[in-house]
Design a protein around this motif. Structure first.
Motif, mmCIF file in Angstrom:
data_model
loop_
_atom_site.group_PDB
_atom_site.id
_atom_site.type_symbol
_atom_site.label_atom_id
_atom_site.label_comp_id
_atom_site.label_asym_id
_atom_site.label_seq_id
_atom_site.Cartn_x
_atom_site.Cartn_y
_atom_site.Cartn_z
ATOM 1 N N PRO A 7 0.862 -1.361 0.013
ATOM 2 C CA PRO A 7 0.039 0.667 0.308
ATOM 3 C C PRO A 7 0.916 1.035 -0.086
ATOM 4 O O PRO A 7 0.748 2.144 -0.118
ATOM 5 C CB PRO A 7 -0.723 -0.442 1.402
ATOM 6 N N GLY A 11 0.422 3.998 -2.971
ATOM 7 C CA GLY A 11 -0.154 6.023 -2.925
ATOM 8 C C GLY A 11 1.045 6.199 -3.418
ATOM 9 O O GLY A 11 1.015 7.589 -3.871
ATOM 10 N N ASN A 24 -7.617 6.960 -2.064
ATOM 11 C CA ASN A 24 -7.350 5.711 -1.518
ATOM 12 C C ASN A 24 -8.891 4.645 -2.073
ATOM 13 O O ASN A 24 -9.566 5.228 -1.310
ATOM 14 C CB ASN A 24 -7.221 6.505 -0.102
ATOM 15 N N TRP A 36 -1.145 4.266 2.916
ATOM 16 C CA TRP A 36 -1.192 4.321 1.285
ATOM 17 C C TRP A 36 -1.029 5.907 1.591
ATOM 18 O O TRP A 36 -0.580 6.193 0.495
ATOM 19 C CB TRP A 36 -2.330 3.658 0.469
#
Length: 55
Positions: A7, A11, A24, A36
């Protein structure tokens, strides 16, 4: 080899592609959501700060 997406890296990648933090994909409050968001902020935070200095 771990094939699960990271994650944090997702991101970062989203920020590089100018995808907003609101995109997100993880459930708010989850560890993945936080990771993220942290990855996104690491890339987008300095970029957004530079953009706002010019206004």
């Amino acid at each position: 080899m771990n094939s699960d997406p990271d994650p944090f890296e997702e991101g970062q990648r989203a920020a590089r592609q100018n995808i907003p933090a609101e995109a997100n994909p993880y459930q708010n409050g989850s560890d993945e959501h936080a990771l993220w968001a942290a990855g996104h902020e690491q890339i987008a935070g300095p970029r957004e700060a530079n953009e706002s200095e010019g206004t």
